[in-house]
Write a protein that holds these residues in place. Structure first.
Motif, PDB file in Angstrom:
ATOM      1  N   ASP A 112       0.537  -0.602 -12.826  1.00 21.74           N
ATOM      2  CA  ASP A 112       1.383  -0.809 -11.652  1.00 21.74           C
ATOM      3  C   ASP A 112       0.552  -1.236 -10.454  1.00 21.74           C
ATOM      4  OD1 ASP A 112       3.840  -0.028 -12.884  1.00 21.74           O
ATOM      5  OD2 ASP A 112       3.186   2.057 -12.766  1.00 21.74           O
ATOM      6  N   ILE A 113       1.083  -2.167  -9.686  1.00 26.35           N
ATOM      7  CA  ILE A 113       0.413  -2.594  -8.465  1.00 26.35           C
ATOM      8  C   ILE A 113       0.442  -1.450  -7.453  1.00 26.35           C
ATOM      9  CG2 ILE A 113       0.594  -4.117  -6.462  1.00 26.35           C
ATOM     10  CD1 ILE A 113       1.485  -6.337  -8.303  1.00 26.35           C
ATOM     11  N   ARG A 114      -0.735  -1.151  -6.898  1.00 31.20           N
ATOM     12  CA  ARG A 114      -0.831  -0.085  -5.904  1.00 31.20           C
ATOM     13  C   ARG A 114      -1.796  -0.509  -4.806  1.00 31.20           C
ATOM     14  NH1 ARG A 114      -0.801   5.829  -8.988  1.00 31.20           N
ATOM     15  NH2 ARG A 114       1.208   5.529 -10.044  1.00 31.20           N
ATOM     16  N   ALA A 115      -1.269  -0.683  -3.602  1.00 30.66           N
ATOM     17  CA  ALA A 115      -2.063  -1.040  -2.432  1.00 30.66           C
ATOM     18  C   ALA A 115      -2.987  -2.216  -2.713  1.00 30.66           C
ATOM     19  CB  ALA A 115      -2.855   0.161  -1.932  1.00 30.66           C
ATOM     20  N   PRO A 116      -2.439  -3.382  -3.060  1.00 32.94           N
ATOM     21  CA  PRO A 116      -3.287  -4.549  -3.298  1.00 32.94           C
ATOM     22  C   PRO A 116      -3.938  -5.025  -2.016  1.00 32.94           C
ATOM     23  CG  PRO A 116      -0.999  -5.221  -3.125  1.00 32.94           C
ATOM     24  CD  PRO A 116      -1.000  -3.713  -3.099  1.00 32.94           C
ATOM     25  N   ASP A 117      -5.072  -5.709  -2.120  1.00 33.26           N
ATOM     26  CA  ASP A 117      -5.606  -6.321  -0.905  1.00 33.26           C
ATOM     27  C   ASP A 117      -4.721  -7.509  -0.546  1.00 33.26           C
ATOM     28  OD1 ASP A 117      -6.502  -8.664  -2.369  1.00 33.26           O
ATOM     29  OD2 ASP A 117      -8.271  -7.551  -2.960  1.00 33.26           O
ATOM     30  N   LEU A 118      -4.879  -8.020   0.653  1.00 34.36           N
ATOM     31  CA  LEU A 118      -3.983  -9.067   1.156  1.00 34.36           C
ATOM     32  C   LEU A 118      -4.007 -10.324   0.289  1.00 34.36           C
ATOM     33  CD1 LEU A 118      -4.427  -8.737   5.019  1.00 34.36           C
ATOM     34  CD2 LEU A 118      -2.254  -8.598   3.772  1.00 34.36           C
ATOM     35  N   ALA A 119      -5.179 -10.674  -0.236  1.00 28.48           N
ATOM     36  CA  ALA A 119      -5.268 -11.870  -1.077  1.00 28.48           C
ATOM     37  C   ALA A 119      -4.463 -11.696  -2.358  1.00 28.48           C
ATOM     38  CB  ALA A 119      -6.731 -12.172  -1.400  1.00 28.48           C
ATOM     39  N   GLU A 181      -5.257  -3.224   3.467  1.00 31.99           N
ATOM     40  CA  GLU A 181      -5.754  -3.390   4.827  1.00 31.99           C
ATOM     41  C   GLU A 181      -4.814  -2.730   5.845  1.00 31.99           C
ATOM     42  OE1 GLU A 181      -7.263  -7.047   2.550  1.00 31.99           O
ATOM     43  OE2 GLU A 181      -5.544  -5.685   2.517  1.00 31.99           O
ATOM     44  N   SER A 182      -3.506  -2.864   5.633  1.00 29.64           N
ATOM     45  CA  SER A 182      -2.545  -2.263   6.557  1.00 29.64           C
ATOM     46  C   SER A 182      -2.581  -0.744   6.478  1.00 29.64           C
ATOM     47  CB  SER A 182      -1.135  -2.775   6.250  1.00 29.64           C
ATOM     48  OG  SER A 182      -1.047  -4.169   6.455  1.00 29.64           O
ATOM     49  N   LEU A 183      -2.735  -0.220   5.273  1.00 28.99           N
ATOM     50  CA  LEU A 183      -2.805   1.226   5.106  1.00 28.99           C
ATOM     51  C   LEU A 183      -4.056   1.796   5.774  1.00 28.99           C
ATOM     52  CD1 LEU A 183      -1.673   1.492   1.372  1.00 28.99           C
ATOM     53  CD2 LEU A 183      -0.319   2.072   3.404  1.00 28.99           C
ATOM     54  N   LEU A 185      -5.663   0.515   8.219  1.00 29.24           N
ATOM     55  CA  LEU A 185      -5.471   0.396   9.664  1.00 29.24           C
ATOM     56  C   LEU A 185      -4.704   1.594  10.216  1.00 29.24           C
ATOM     57  CD1 LEU A 185      -6.049  -1.667  11.973  1.00 29.24           C
ATOM     58  CD2 LEU A 185      -3.734  -2.546  11.598  1.00 29.24           C
ATOM     59  N   ALA A 186      -3.813   2.136   9.378  1.00 30.28           N
ATOM     60  CA  ALA A 186      -3.036   3.310   9.785  1.00 30.28           C
ATOM     61  C   ALA A 186      -3.755   4.617   9.476  1.00 30.28           C
ATOM     62  CB  ALA A 186      -1.687   3.289   9.072  1.00 30.28           C
ATOM     63  N   GLY A 187      -4.958   4.526   8.874  1.00 28.54           N
ATOM     64  CA  GLY A 187      -5.715   5.725   8.540  1.00 28.54           C
ATOM     65  C   GLY A 187      -5.319   6.332   7.209  1.00 28.54           C
ATOM     66  N   ILE A 188      -4.617   5.565   6.376  1.00 32.00           N
ATOM     67  CA  ILE A 188      -4.192   6.052   5.067  1.00 32.00           C
ATOM     68  C   ILE A 188      -5.161   5.526   4.015  1.00 32.00           C
ATOM     69  CG2 ILE A 188      -2.344   6.038   3.340  1.00 32.00           C
ATOM     70  CD1 ILE A 188      -0.362   5.542   5.642  1.00 32.00           C
ATOM     71  N   THR A 189      -5.824   6.429   3.317  1.00 36.06           N
ATOM     72  CA  THR A 189      -6.816   6.013   2.325  1.00 36.06           C
ATOM     73  C   THR A 189      -6.314   6.142   0.894  1.00 36.06           C
ATOM     74  OG1 THR A 189      -7.776   8.234   2.359  1.00 36.06           O
ATOM     75  CG2 THR A 189      -8.747   6.590   3.832  1.00 36.06           C
ATOM     76  N   SER A 190      -5.235   6.868   0.689  1.00 29.38           N
ATOM     77  CA  SER A 190      -4.697   7.056  -0.660  1.00 29.38           C
ATOM     78  C   SER A 190      -3.963   5.803  -1.126  1.00 29.38           C
ATOM     79  CB  SER A 190      -3.726   8.241  -0.680  1.00 29.38           C
ATOM     80  OG  SER A 190      -3.088   8.354  -1.939  1.00 29.38           O
ATOM     81  N   ASP A 191      -3.953   5.588  -2.453  1.00 28.10           N
ATOM     82  CA  ASP A 191      -3.105   4.536  -3.000  1.00 28.10           C
ATOM     83  C   ASP A 191      -2.060   5.140  -3.942  1.00 28.10           C
ATOM     84  OD1 ASP A 191      -4.522   5.221  -5.243  1.00 28.10           O
ATOM     85  OD2 ASP A 191      -5.254   3.207  -5.688  1.00 28.10           O
ATOM     86  N   ASP A 192      -1.871   6.460  -3.845  1.00 27.45           N
ATOM     87  CA  ASP A 192      -0.819   7.131  -4.608  1.00 27.45           C
ATOM     88  C   ASP A 192       0.511   6.863  -3.907  1.00 27.45           C
ATOM     89  OD1 ASP A 192       1.158   9.201  -5.236  1.00 27.45           O
ATOM     90  OD2 ASP A 192      -0.441  10.162  -6.348  1.00 27.45           O
ATOM     91  N   PRO A 193       1.437   6.161  -4.570  1.00 24.43           N
ATOM     92  CA  PRO A 193       2.671   5.753  -3.898  1.00 24.43           C
ATOM     93  C   PRO A 193       3.443   6.902  -3.259  1.00 24.43           C
ATOM     94  CG  PRO A 193       2.462   4.596  -5.975  1.00 24.43           C
ATOM     95  CD  PRO A 193       1.378   5.626  -5.960  1.00 24.43           C
ATOM     96  N   LEU A 194       3.594   8.004  -3.965  1.00 23.08           N
ATOM     97  CA  LEU A 194       4.384   9.114  -3.428  1.00 23.08           C
ATOM     98  C   LEU A 194       3.693   9.783  -2.247  1.00 23.08           C
ATOM     99  CD1 LEU A 194       5.769  10.706  -6.720  1.00 23.08           C
ATOM    100  CD2 LEU A 194       6.938   9.173  -5.113  1.00 23.08           C
ATOM    101  N   LYS A 195       2.359   9.849  -2.281  1.00 28.18           N
ATOM    102  CA  LYS A 195       1.628  10.408  -1.140  1.00 28.18           C
ATOM    103  C   LYS A 195       1.721   9.490   0.077  1.00 28.18           C
ATOM    104  CE  LYS A 195      -1.776  13.165  -3.700  1.00 28.18           C
ATOM    105  NZ  LYS A 195      -3.221  13.357  -4.007  1.00 28.18           N
TER     106      LYS A 195
END
Length: 278
Positions: A112-119, A181-183, A185-195
């Protein structure tokens, strides 16, 4: 999968109930038939990517679609694509655009795609949305250069709007399309969708994607303004409908709990009356 391009149906709806149907029903018969064939193709490959079957089986089913598209363009269409022959010839639909759509759907299958980079996100949008647009603008009859440009911008605008609209729905099936990158910027480091969707900082990650979508809508509008009204009626309806969704999302905000947004029936009717009939 949040796959909705210039013509792709509303996620989780049928053709008859979608904004796609409302926009396409105004077209002449041959164009309408071609658009519903494109719709059907997108729906079927999207359903494979979104199914709960084993990942190897889904990859195999998508590969079968690639083989079938190749057979169509070699002059030996399989039964499920036999009706496409006339539209492919009449509107010069490109094999590589059908294949790009399959490639885009497949991006969700190995994992599953999770927090992809902008490219990566932009590549995903190009495949699942703008490639559909490139098929569509040929049906609509736009000039080659402007058609490709419109598909580029409107496809991305619609897809980014869908991503912002479906944050919670996607997280529920383990996917997160908001860019890394957007996450960060908001200080979110997790890539767990529910978190991520439960994080109070999530609203800070969304404005950059809103701005990106708005910029693509503006560029798409520029292209449509310089082309024949009849050629851009259907994409203009889709554009206005999804721009309304985007602005409703902004007005609602992205803090939880996020209630679904819907364009009212009156607003939909006003869009149709203005851009389809007047």
């Amino acid at each position: 999968m949040t796959s909705e391009a210039a013509v792709t149906p509303d996620h989780g709806t049928t053709a008859s109930g979608s904004s796609f149907y409302a926009a396409m029903r105004i077209l002449p018969r041959e164009q309408r038939e071609a658009m519903f064939q494109i719709y059907s193709f997108c729906r079927q490959v999207d359903d494979i990517a979104d199914s709960e079957g084993p990942r190897p089986e889904r990859l195999g089913a998508l590969q079968q679609w690639r083989d079938d598209i190749d057979a169509l363009y070699r002059g030996h269409p399989p039964p499920r694509l036999s009706d496409y022959v006339a539209s492919v010839g009449r509107f010069d639909l490109k094999r590589e655009d059908f294949l790009a759509i399959i490639d885009g759907m497949e991006m969700d299958v190995p994992q599953d795609i999770r927090a992809p980079d902008l490219a990566t996100l932009d590549l995903y949008c190009d495949r699942v949305a703008s490639a559909v647009g490139r098929l569509s603008v040929r049906v609509f009859g736009l000039p080659e250069e402007d058609g490709i440009l419109l598909a580029h911008h409107l496809g991305r605008a619609l897809q980014l709007t869908n991503i912002l609209r479906d944050i919670d729905e996607d997280a529920a099936i383990g996917r997160l399309y908001l860019p890394r990158e957007s996450l960060l910027l908001a200080g979110i480091t997790s890539d767990d969708p529910l978190k991520v969707v439960a994080d109070r900082a999530l609203p800070k990650a969304c404005p950059s994607l809103v701005a990106r979508a708005r910029a693509h809508f503006e560029k798409a509008d520029e292209v449509m303004r310089r082309n024949r009204r009849r050629a851009v009626r259907a994409p203009r309806i889709m554009s206005k409908y999804y721009r309304a969704i985007l602005e409703l999302l902004v007005a609602r905000g992205f803090a939880g709990p996020r209630t679904p947004v819907r364009v009212s029936k009156m607003a939909k009717t006003a869009i149709l009356l203005r851009y389809a009939l007047i």
